[in-house]
Design a protein around this motif. Structure first.
Motif, PDB file in Angstrom:
ATOM      1  N   HIS A   1      -2.623 -12.480  -0.683  1.00 34.31           N
ATOM      2  CA  HIS A   1      -3.211 -11.202  -0.277  1.00 34.31           C
ATOM      3  C   HIS A   1      -2.904 -10.850   1.178  1.00 34.31           C
ATOM      4  O   HIS A   1      -2.662  -9.680   1.503  1.00 34.31           O
ATOM      5  CB  HIS A   1      -4.724 -11.232  -0.501  1.00 34.31           C
ATOM      6  CG  HIS A   1      -5.099 -11.154  -1.941  1.00 34.31           C
ATOM      7  ND1 HIS A   1      -6.408 -11.178  -2.382  1.00 34.31           N
ATOM      8  CD2 HIS A   1      -4.339 -11.060  -3.066  1.00 34.31           C
ATOM      9  CE1 HIS A   1      -6.443 -11.103  -3.695  1.00 34.31           C
ATOM     10  NE2 HIS A   1      -5.199 -11.041  -4.135  1.00 34.31           N
ATOM     11  N   SER A   2      -2.904 -11.838   2.061  1.00 36.95           N
ATOM     12  CA  SER A   2      -2.629 -11.529   3.468  1.00 36.95           C
ATOM     13  C   SER A   2      -1.189 -11.071   3.667  1.00 36.95           C
ATOM     14  O   SER A   2      -0.928 -10.117   4.416  1.00 36.95           O
ATOM     15  CB  SER A   2      -2.933 -12.745   4.349  1.00 36.95           C
ATOM     16  OG  SER A   2      -2.111 -13.842   3.995  1.00 36.95           O
TER      17      SER A   2
ATOM     18  N   LYS B   1       0.045  -7.321   4.736  1.00 36.20           N
ATOM     19  CA  LYS B   1       0.985  -7.204   5.857  1.00 36.20           C
ATOM     20  C   LYS B   1       2.127  -6.258   5.493  1.00 36.20           C
ATOM     21  O   LYS B   1       2.541  -5.414   6.305  1.00 36.20           O
ATOM     22  CB  LYS B   1       1.528  -8.586   6.220  1.00 36.20           C
ATOM     23  CG  LYS B   1       2.497  -8.586   7.393  1.00 36.20           C
ATOM     24  CD  LYS B   1       2.984 -10.000   7.676  1.00 36.20           C
ATOM     25  CE  LYS B   1       3.996 -10.007   8.831  1.00 36.20           C
ATOM     26  NZ  LYS B   1       4.490 -11.401   9.089  1.00 36.20           N
ATOM     27  N   ALA B   2       2.621  -6.385   4.259  1.00 32.03           N
ATOM     28  CA  ALA B   2       3.697  -5.499   3.796  1.00 32.03           C
ATOM     29  C   ALA B   2       3.203  -4.064   3.650  1.00 32.03           C
ATOM     30  O   ALA B   2       3.906  -3.112   4.013  1.00 32.03           O
ATOM     31  CB  ALA B   2       4.254  -6.006   2.469  1.00 32.03           C
ATOM     32  N   VAL B   3       1.997  -3.885   3.117  1.00 29.37           N
ATOM     33  CA  VAL B   3       1.437  -2.543   2.949  1.00 29.37           C
ATOM     34  C   VAL B   3       1.268  -1.864   4.309  1.00 29.37           C
ATOM     35  O   VAL B   3       1.628  -0.694   4.495  1.00 29.37           O
ATOM     36  CB  VAL B   3       0.087  -2.604   2.204  1.00 29.37           C
ATOM     37  CG1 VAL B   3      -0.586  -1.227   2.185  1.00 29.37           C
ATOM     38  CG2 VAL B   3       0.287  -3.101   0.771  1.00 29.37           C
ATOM     39  N   LYS B   4       0.730  -2.599   5.281  1.00 28.81           N
ATOM     40  CA  LYS B   4       0.473  -2.025   6.614  1.00 28.81           C
ATOM     41  C   LYS B   4       1.760  -1.656   7.342  1.00 28.81           C
ATOM     42  O   LYS B   4       1.736  -0.831   8.267  1.00 28.81           O
ATOM     43  CB  LYS B   4      -0.330  -3.017   7.450  1.00 28.81           C
ATOM     44  CG  LYS B   4      -1.762  -3.185   6.979  1.00 28.81           C
ATOM     45  CD  LYS B   4      -2.487  -4.299   7.723  1.00 28.81           C
ATOM     46  CE  LYS B   4      -3.900  -4.477   7.180  1.00 28.81           C
ATOM     47  NZ  LYS B   4      -4.624  -5.609   7.838  1.00 28.81           N
TER      48      LYS B   4
ATOM     49  N   ILE C   1      -6.520  -0.455  -1.546  1.00 26.97           N
ATOM     50  CA  ILE C   1      -5.603  -1.495  -2.023  1.00 26.97           C
ATOM     51  C   ILE C   1      -6.212  -2.870  -1.804  1.00 26.97           C
ATOM     52  O   ILE C   1      -6.157  -3.743  -2.680  1.00 26.97           O
ATOM     53  CB  ILE C   1      -4.229  -1.378  -1.335  1.00 26.97           C
ATOM     54  CG1 ILE C   1      -3.468  -0.160  -1.884  1.00 26.97           C
ATOM     55  CG2 ILE C   1      -3.404  -2.650  -1.554  1.00 26.97           C
ATOM     56  CD1 ILE C   1      -2.119   0.079  -1.232  1.00 26.97           C
ATOM     57  N   GLU C   2      -6.827  -3.070  -0.646  1.00 24.17           N
ATOM     58  CA  GLU C   2      -7.464  -4.357  -0.367  1.00 24.17           C
ATOM     59  C   GLU C   2      -8.609  -4.629  -1.340  1.00 24.17           C
ATOM     60  O   GLU C   2      -8.796  -5.754  -1.813  1.00 24.17           O
ATOM     61  CB  GLU C   2      -7.976  -4.380   1.069  1.00 24.17           C
ATOM     62  CG  GLU C   2      -8.242  -5.762   1.597  1.00 24.17           C
ATOM     63  CD  GLU C   2      -8.170  -5.828   3.113  1.00 24.17           C
ATOM     64  OE1 GLU C   2      -7.972  -6.941   3.628  1.00 24.17           O
ATOM     65  OE2 GLU C   2      -8.318  -4.784   3.771  1.00 24.17           O
TER      66      GLU C   2
ATOM     67  N   PHE D   1       6.050  -6.525  -2.514  1.00 18.29           N
ATOM     68  CA  PHE D   1       6.002  -7.942  -2.112  1.00 18.29           C
ATOM     69  C   PHE D   1       7.372  -8.587  -2.263  1.00 18.29           C
ATOM     70  O   PHE D   1       7.872  -9.246  -1.344  1.00 18.29           O
ATOM     71  CB  PHE D   1       4.963  -8.683  -2.952  1.00 18.29           C
ATOM     72  CG  PHE D   1       4.607 -10.037  -2.406  1.00 18.29           C
ATOM     73  CD1 PHE D   1       3.516 -10.192  -1.581  1.00 18.29           C
ATOM     74  CD2 PHE D   1       5.363 -11.157  -2.720  1.00 18.29           C
ATOM     75  CE1 PHE D   1       3.176 -11.447  -1.058  1.00 18.29           C
ATOM     76  CE2 PHE D   1       5.052 -12.410  -2.215  1.00 18.29           C
ATOM     77  CZ  PHE D   1       3.949 -12.551  -1.375  1.00 18.29           C
ATOM     78  N   LEU D   2       8.001  -8.403  -3.424  1.00 17.19           N
ATOM     79  CA  LEU D   2       9.295  -9.043  -3.662  1.00 17.19           C
ATOM     80  C   LEU D   2      10.425  -8.368  -2.885  1.00 17.19           C
ATOM     81  O   LEU D   2      11.483  -8.967  -2.689  1.00 17.19           O
ATOM     82  CB  LEU D   2       9.606  -9.075  -5.158  1.00 17.19           C
ATOM     83  CG  LEU D   2       8.902 -10.191  -5.919  1.00 17.19           C
ATOM     84  CD1 LEU D   2       9.176 -10.099  -7.415  1.00 17.19           C
ATOM     85  CD2 LEU D   2       9.306 -11.566  -5.400  1.00 17.19           C
ATOM     86  N   HIS D   3      10.207  -7.136  -2.463  1.00 16.39           N
ATOM     87  CA  HIS D   3      11.209  -6.504  -1.599  1.00 16.39           C
ATOM     88  C   HIS D   3      11.383  -7.332  -0.326  1.00 16.39           C
ATOM     89  O   HIS D   3      12.517  -7.598   0.108  1.00 16.39           O
ATOM     90  CB  HIS D   3      10.785  -5.082  -1.233  1.00 16.39           C
ATOM     91  CG  HIS D   3      11.673  -4.462  -0.194  1.00 16.39           C
ATOM     92  ND1 HIS D   3      12.937  -3.984  -0.482  1.00 16.39           N
ATOM     93  CD2 HIS D   3      11.502  -4.277   1.155  1.00 16.39           C
ATOM     94  CE1 HIS D   3      13.507  -3.520   0.625  1.00 16.39           C
ATOM     95  NE2 HIS D   3      12.657  -3.691   1.633  1.00 16.39           N
ATOM     96  N   TYR D   4      10.269  -7.738   0.260  1.00 17.05           N
ATOM     97  CA  TYR D   4      10.354  -8.524   1.494  1.00 17.05           C
ATOM     98  C   TYR D   4      10.571 -10.014   1.223  1.00 17.05           C
ATOM     99  O   TYR D   4      11.276 -10.686   1.971  1.00 17.05           O
ATOM    100  CB  TYR D   4       9.100  -8.307   2.336  1.00 17.05           C
ATOM    101  CG  TYR D   4       9.089  -6.935   2.979  1.00 17.05           C
ATOM    102  CD1 TYR D   4      10.002  -6.620   3.985  1.00 17.05           C
ATOM    103  CD2 TYR D   4       8.214  -5.952   2.546  1.00 17.05           C
ATOM    104  CE1 TYR D   4      10.028  -5.356   4.555  1.00 17.05           C
ATOM    105  CE2 TYR D   4       8.232  -4.686   3.116  1.00 17.05           C
ATOM    106  CZ  TYR D   4       9.141  -4.393   4.122  1.00 17.05           C
ATOM    107  OH  TYR D   4       9.178  -3.134   4.676  1.00 17.05           O
TER     108      TYR D   4
END
Length: 409
Positions: free
Chosen positions: A148-149, A153-156, A168-169, A204-207
């Motif tokens: 989740h963290s 981080k990716a969303v922000k 989202i959180e 998530f998988l993009h990064y």
């Protein structure tokens, strides 16, 4: 004086989200409310969603956890949100998706506008002809293990909108409830079945993978559909070295490659004749392996190509058995066609794109059930399968649109 809401959210976007959720259909959540139930007080229910989301007071209910059997004997847990929560998720997805869609990799095909699983199969087919080796990657329990963290981080990185971040959180941490009432808290993962989950998984998988590959291995080709990934390599040693680097990269992102399902495959064909233990792999319900083919001159050769997998074929046969045609002897042949053809057309559109004969073999099984239905339905054939099939073939010649996938064989 009208009290100003903390967050601006148009009512129109809530209505649009409802229309998209309705089109996608879906089951009941923990409140046991269907779409029909929701629509009995449609205006009030949509207003309630808008009012709570724009005030910041919307709190997602638990998702209903349902275990779906897998072919390997295990289960996959789906999390089914309520109708209201699916609409709320669709609101945020509608706002957030345009912010991140442009940054996604061209070879990410899952749950994206104007991309499909068949696009991924097509490009993989072409690349298997060019590259000798394929890494077939399987991420162990991907949706259940997303950190989740790292996710936030990716969303922000792509939005500072407070209510997008907040909701989202909240969805990430929403608990699950099993059918027996057991509450399952969540501190990792995002439930499969949620409206926004595929978008978050792609981000998530993009990064974790796509962008990392672009930076560190820009000339290596891959295709990813959600957490299904294949990577093409020229040489065996290159593939083995890359596999270890990918394994380490995913570990850094708190993900793990499945030790058994992840494998290295050799794309064996007429010109690639090396002996290797693994010479086939499955990707998006297609099996890629050596098959007899013909070139434009009509000459036979061995090509490494995709066709419907045995697992997918068995799934289709099981669905056909569930139709229980033998019990439907009170309906006409036209009614049988109207009943089965929408589903079969969907299968044909997907599995008939590559290696169509494998799909038509499954339809041969369907033909046998049609014959069993016919000799029971029409007394004039006196139980003779041969007589019914002879009559049925003549009928298909006159009207191939009745069962077009049977007329081809």
């Amino acid at each position: 004086m009208t009290k100003t809401k903390p967050f601006y959210l148009s009512k129109a976007i809530v209505v649009q989200a409802y229309q998209r959720v309705k089109a996608n259909k879906g089951g009941k959540g923990v409140d046991n409310e269907s779409m029909d139930d929701f629509e009995e007080k449609l205006h009030d229910n949509l207003y309630k969603i808008w009012n709570r989301m724009s005030s910041g007071s919307y709190s997602p209910p638990s998702v209903l956890l349902v275990d779906i059997p897998k072919s390997d004997g295990g289960t996959r847990t789906l999390g089914i949100p309520t109708v209201s929560d699916r609409i709320a998720q669709m609101v945020i997805k509608t706002l957030f998706e345009p912010l991140i869609e442009p940054i996604f990799h061209g070879d990410s095909y899952g749950y994206r506008p104007n991309k499909s699983a068949l696009n991924a199969v097509a490009v993989t087919r072409q690349r298997c002809w060019k590259y000798d080796w394929v890494l077939d990657l399987d991420i162990k329990g991907f949706f259940d293990t997303i950190d989740h963290s790292l996710m936030m981080k990716a969303v922000k990185k792509h939005t500072s909108c407070k209510y997008i971040l907040m909701y989202i959180e909240r969805w990430l941490s929403a608990s699950g409830v099993r059918k027996d009432g057991t509450v399952v808290p969540r501190d990792v993962g995002t439930p499969q079945g949620g409206v926004i989950s595929p978008l978050l998984a792609n981000l998530f998988l993009h990064y974790a993978f796509d962008n990392w590959m672009r930076v560190h291995f820009p000339f290596v080709k891959f295709a990813r559909y959600a957490d299904d990934i294949v990577v093409h390599c020229r040489f065996e040693n290159e593939a083995k070295n890359l596999l270890e680097k990918i394994r380490q990269r995913l570990k850094e992102c708190k993900l793990e490659l499945h030790p058994v399902k992840t494998k290295l495959c050799y794309c064996k064909d007429s010109r690639r004749i090396k002996n290797f233990e693994v010479v086939s792999f499955d990707f998006l319900s297609y099996t890629f392996r050596s098959r007899l083919s013909r070139n434009r001159k009509g000459e036979c050769f061995i090509s490494f190509t995709p066709a419907m997998s045995n697992k997918a074929a068995n799934g289709v046969r099981e669905k056909i058995r569930e139709w229980n045609l033998k019990s439907k002897t009170t309906i006409s042949l036209d009614e049988v066609a109207n009943f089965v053809n929408p589903q079969v057309r969907g299968w044909l559109n997907y599995y008939g794109r590559f290696g169509k004969s494998a799909f038509l073999d499954v339809m041969w099984y369907f033909k046998q059930l049609i014959v069993e239905w016919g000799v029971k339905r029409y007394k004039r054939f006196k139980g003779s399968r041969k007589q019914f099939w002879s009559w049925f073939k003549r009928l298909l010649k006159r009207d191939s649109s009745l069962f077009p996938y049977l007329a081809e064989r």
